[in-house]
Design a protein around this motif. Structure first.
Motif, PDB file in Angstrom:
ATOM      1  N   THR A   1      -0.476   1.194  -1.290  1.00  0.00           N
ATOM      2  CA  THR A   1      -1.833   1.732  -1.350  1.00  0.00           C
ATOM      3  C   THR A   1      -1.948   3.205  -1.007  1.00  0.00           C
ATOM      4  O   THR A   1      -2.939   3.844  -1.389  1.00  0.00           O
ATOM      5  CB  THR A   1      -2.758   0.947  -0.396  1.00  0.00           C
ATOM      6  N   ALA A   2      -0.965   3.771  -0.310  1.00  0.00           N
ATOM      7  CA  ALA A   2      -1.111   5.145   0.193  1.00  0.00           C
ATOM      8  C   ALA A   2      -1.349   6.138  -0.944  1.00  0.00           C
ATOM      9  O   ALA A   2      -2.266   6.977  -0.874  1.00  0.00           O
ATOM     10  CB  ALA A   2       0.122   5.538   1.000  1.00  0.00           C
ATOM     11  N   ASP A   3      -0.540   6.059  -2.004  1.00  0.00           N
ATOM     12  CA  ASP A   3      -0.697   7.003  -3.112  1.00  0.00           C
ATOM     13  C   ASP A   3      -2.025   6.796  -3.829  1.00  0.00           C
ATOM     14  O   ASP A   3      -2.684   7.767  -4.233  1.00  0.00           O
ATOM     15  CB  ASP A   3       0.465   6.867  -4.096  1.00  0.00           C
ATOM     16  N   PHE A   4      -2.421   5.531  -4.012  1.00  0.00           N
ATOM     17  CA  PHE A   4      -3.689   5.258  -4.685  1.00  0.00           C
ATOM     18  C   PHE A   4      -4.854   5.845  -3.893  1.00  0.00           C
ATOM     19  O   PHE A   4      -5.753   6.482  -4.471  1.00  0.00           O
ATOM     20  CB  PHE A   4      -3.889   3.755  -4.862  1.00  0.00           C
ATOM     21  N   LEU A   5      -4.859   5.639  -2.580  1.00  0.00           N
ATOM     22  CA  LEU A   5      -5.956   6.147  -1.758  1.00  0.00           C
ATOM     23  C   LEU A   5      -5.988   7.675  -1.771  1.00  0.00           C
ATOM     24  O   LEU A   5      -7.068   8.280  -1.802  1.00  0.00           O
ATOM     25  CB  LEU A   5      -5.820   5.619  -0.334  1.00  0.00           C
ATOM     26  N   ALA A   6      -4.799   8.308  -1.760  1.00  0.00           N
ATOM     27  CA  ALA A   6      -4.751   9.770  -1.832  1.00  0.00           C
ATOM     28  C   ALA A   6      -5.286  10.263  -3.172  1.00  0.00           C
ATOM     29  O   ALA A   6      -6.048  11.240  -3.233  1.00  0.00           O
ATOM     30  CB  ALA A   6      -3.321  10.249  -1.610  1.00  0.00           C
ATOM     31  N   ARG A   7      -4.898   9.593  -4.259  1.00  0.00           N
ATOM     32  CA  ARG A   7      -5.401   9.991  -5.585  1.00  0.00           C
ATOM     33  C   ARG A   7      -6.909   9.813  -5.670  1.00  0.00           C
ATOM     34  O   ARG A   7      -7.616  10.668  -6.223  1.00  0.00           O
ATOM     35  CB  ARG A   7      -4.719   9.159  -6.688  1.00  0.00           C
ATOM     36  N   ARG A   8      -7.386   8.710  -5.151  1.00  0.00           N
ATOM     37  CA  ARG A   8      -8.832   8.458  -5.218  1.00  0.00           C
ATOM     38  C   ARG A   8      -9.604   9.530  -4.460  1.00  0.00           C
ATOM     39  O   ARG A   8     -10.666   9.995  -4.917  1.00  0.00           O
ATOM     40  CB  ARG A   8      -9.148   7.067  -4.657  1.00  0.00           C
ATOM     41  N   HIS A   9      -9.086   9.937  -3.318  1.00  0.00           N
ATOM     42  CA  HIS A   9      -9.732  10.983  -2.528  1.00  0.00           C
ATOM     43  C   HIS A   9      -9.774  12.298  -3.296  1.00  0.00           C
ATOM     44  O   HIS A   9     -10.750  13.055  -3.202  1.00  0.00           O
ATOM     45  CB  HIS A   9      -8.975  11.165  -1.201  1.00  0.00           C
ATOM     46  N   GLU A  10      -8.718  12.565  -4.078  1.00  0.00           N
ATOM     47  CA  GLU A  10      -8.627  13.821  -4.824  1.00  0.00           C
ATOM     48  C   GLU A  10      -9.237  13.728  -6.221  1.00  0.00           C
ATOM     49  O   GLU A  10      -9.287  14.719  -6.952  1.00  0.00           O
ATOM     50  CB  GLU A  10      -7.155  14.230  -4.939  1.00  0.00           C
ATOM     51  N   GLY A  11      -9.683  12.524  -6.616  1.00  0.00           N
ATOM     52  CA  GLY A  11     -10.288  12.352  -7.934  1.00  0.00           C
ATOM     53  C   GLY A  11      -9.285  12.250  -9.059  1.00  0.00           C
ATOM     54  O   GLY A  11      -9.618  12.518 -10.218  1.00  0.00           O
ATOM     55  N   HIS A  12      -8.046  11.852  -8.746  1.00  0.00           N
ATOM     56  CA  HIS A  12      -7.011  11.713  -9.766  1.00  0.00           C
ATOM     57  C   HIS A  12      -6.805  10.245 -10.117  1.00  0.00           C
ATOM     58  O   HIS A  12      -7.159   9.351  -9.330  1.00  0.00           O
ATOM     59  CB  HIS A  12      -5.695  12.318  -9.268  1.00  0.00           C
ATOM     60  N   LYS A  13      -6.194  10.005 -11.281  1.00  0.00           N
ATOM     61  CA  LYS A  13      -5.933   8.641 -11.727  1.00  0.00           C
ATOM     62  C   LYS A  13      -4.484   8.500 -12.155  1.00  0.00           C
ATOM     63  O   LYS A  13      -3.848   9.467 -12.575  1.00  0.00           O
ATOM     64  CB  LYS A  13      -6.853   8.252 -12.886  1.00  0.00           C
ATOM     65  N   HIS A  14      -3.972   7.286 -12.060  1.00  0.00           N
ATOM     66  CA  HIS A  14      -2.621   6.969 -12.533  1.00  0.00           C
ATOM     67  C   HIS A  14      -2.755   5.840 -13.548  1.00  0.00           C
ATOM     68  O   HIS A  14      -3.353   4.795 -13.245  1.00  0.00           O
ATOM     69  CB  HIS A  14      -1.742   6.523 -11.359  1.00  0.00           C
ATOM     70  N   PRO A  15      -2.234   5.999 -14.760  1.00  0.00           N
ATOM     71  CA  PRO A  15      -2.462   5.008 -15.815  1.00  0.00           C
ATOM     72  C   PRO A  15      -1.741   3.682 -15.615  1.00  0.00           C
ATOM     73  O   PRO A  15      -2.060   2.710 -16.303  1.00  0.00           O
ATOM     74  CB  PRO A  15      -1.943   5.714 -17.070  1.00  0.00           C
ATOM     75  N   VAL A  16      -0.801   3.617 -14.695  1.00  0.00           N
ATOM     76  CA  VAL A  16      -0.064   2.377 -14.456  1.00  0.00           C
ATOM     77  C   VAL A  16      -0.410   1.788 -13.088  1.00  0.00           C
ATOM     78  O   VAL A  16      -0.822   0.639 -12.972  1.00  0.00           O
ATOM     79  CB  VAL A  16       1.463   2.614 -14.562  1.00  0.00           C
ATOM     80  N   GLU A  17      -0.259   2.581 -12.043  1.00  0.00           N
ATOM     81  CA  GLU A  17      -0.343   2.052 -10.679  1.00  0.00           C
ATOM     82  C   GLU A  17      -1.759   1.727 -10.210  1.00  0.00           C
ATOM     83  O   GLU A  17      -1.940   0.889  -9.337  1.00  0.00           O
ATOM     84  CB  GLU A  17       0.296   3.044  -9.703  1.00  0.00           C
ATOM     85  N   ASP A  18      -2.766   2.374 -10.782  1.00  0.00           N
ATOM     86  CA  ASP A  18      -4.139   2.133 -10.315  1.00  0.00           C
ATOM     87  C   ASP A  18      -4.666   0.762 -10.713  1.00  0.00           C
ATOM     88  O   ASP A  18      -5.631   0.263 -10.118  1.00  0.00           O
ATOM     89  CB  ASP A  18      -5.084   3.202 -10.867  1.00  0.00           C
ATOM     90  N   PHE A  19      -4.060   0.153 -11.702  1.00  0.00           N
ATOM     91  CA  PHE A  19      -4.613  -1.057 -12.327  1.00  0.00           C
ATOM     92  C   PHE A  19      -4.885  -2.173 -11.319  1.00  0.00           C
ATOM     93  O   PHE A  19      -5.945  -2.809 -11.358  1.00  0.00           O
ATOM     94  CB  PHE A  19      -3.653  -1.554 -13.411  1.00  0.00           C
TER      95      PHE A  19
END
Length: 297
Positions: free
Chosen positions: A22-40
């Motif tokens: 979850t660490a990378d997902f939460l960091a991306r969400r805070h920064e407004g970024h998305k990942h096409p594979v891992e966010d799913f």
């Protein structure tokens, strides 16, 4: 009976395991970024990272000591007598079944029926291709990622191959032009009848059924299902029409014989792993019902 020191250690280990995902997902969400594979797994499924981080021992385990007092306030937990003055905390099985009986019954029917079927391994992940078939007309998913073969090349693959998706929650995202090309017509009403253990999405959904059964199902089993879903998602997207090489994913080229063979080998291995998890969930459902008051059995 689980002594306080032991359930504290298990809770800490679980939280570290969850943080790995979850660490990378939460960091991306805070920064407004998305990942096409891992966010799913955090956006399609309804279990949040915070909910995932909560540790649950599962039905039939009594947590001893003052450290369990917070857990006693959580939904479907109750104070129980354990022979000590302080007592303990455990899952309220009767309360859980009173609220979730219909869902538990459906999960048992679906998982039992799926486990009893042979795995079908000939779909080659074409559901993702069908979701962007004739995308110029219908719009494209994952618009931040290009199609590996372009729109016309993607359409040619869909038209040249036999699509046999049996999973309703994949089929429902097909473009309107793709739905008539599917050899099957999955519906919500036919879900128990149609789901089969070779299906990547049926096996990913073991995570969904595990979290729907929380806290009667424990977090160790939940995370084993999550880990499998994470790895299946990677295969699903590597075999998709999207060009994810910029994200570090080499394609499984299902439009070629070697790619289809690679996909089927991985699908078979995932199917076998999923069957073990499916049986573990069913065994825990047996345990839950065995712990229910006699009036409910």
């Amino acid at each position: 009976m689980l002594p306080e020191r032991e359930h504290h250690a298990r809770r800490t280990a679980h939280q570290r395991r969850v943080e790995h995902y979850t660490a990378d997902f939460l960091a991306r969400r805070h920064e407004g970024h998305k990942h096409p594979v891992e966010d799913f797994l955090f956006t399609y499924y309804s279990h949040s990272p915070g909910q995932l981080a909560r540790w649950h021992p599962g039905a039939g385990v009594v947590l001893e000591g003052a450290g369990a007092s917070e857990q006693a306030q959580w939904r479907f937990y109750t104070q129980v007598a354990d022979g000590t003055e302080a007592g303990g905390v455990a899952v309220d099985v009767a309360g859980f079944l009173a609220q979730r009986e219909s869902m538990v019954g459906f999960a048992r029917r679906l998982l039992s029926a799926t486990a009893a079927k042979p795995a079908q391994l000939g779909c080659f992940g074409l559901h993702e291709w069908a979701m962007v078939y004739r995308s110029v007309q219908h719009g494209q998913r994952h618009d931040q990622v290009p199609l590996r073969l372009g729109a016309a090349g993607t359409d040619e693959v869909v038209e040249a191959m036999n699509i046999r998706c049996s999973h309703f929650d994949a089929y429902r995202f097909y473009t309107p032009s793709a739905k008539p090309l599917n050899a099957l017509e999955p519906t919500r009403q036919k879900q128990v009848e149609m789901e089969q253990p070779g299906c990547l999405h049926a096996n990913m959904d073991l995570y969904k059924w595990a979290y729907k059964l929380i806290p009667a199902v424990g977090s160790d089993l939940l995370m084993d299902c999550f880990d499998l879903a994470w790895r299946i998602r990677e295969l699903d997207m590597r075999a998709s029409p999207y060009d994810l090489r910029g994200w570090g994913y080499e394609p499984v080229r299902i439009e070629e014989p070697s790619g289809r063979a690679e996909y089927a080998r991985a699908q078979k291995a995932f199917s076998e792993e999923a069957q073990t998890l499916r049986e573990r969930i069913l065994a825990q459902l047996d345990r839950i019902e065995g712990l229910a008051p006699a009036s409910r059995v």
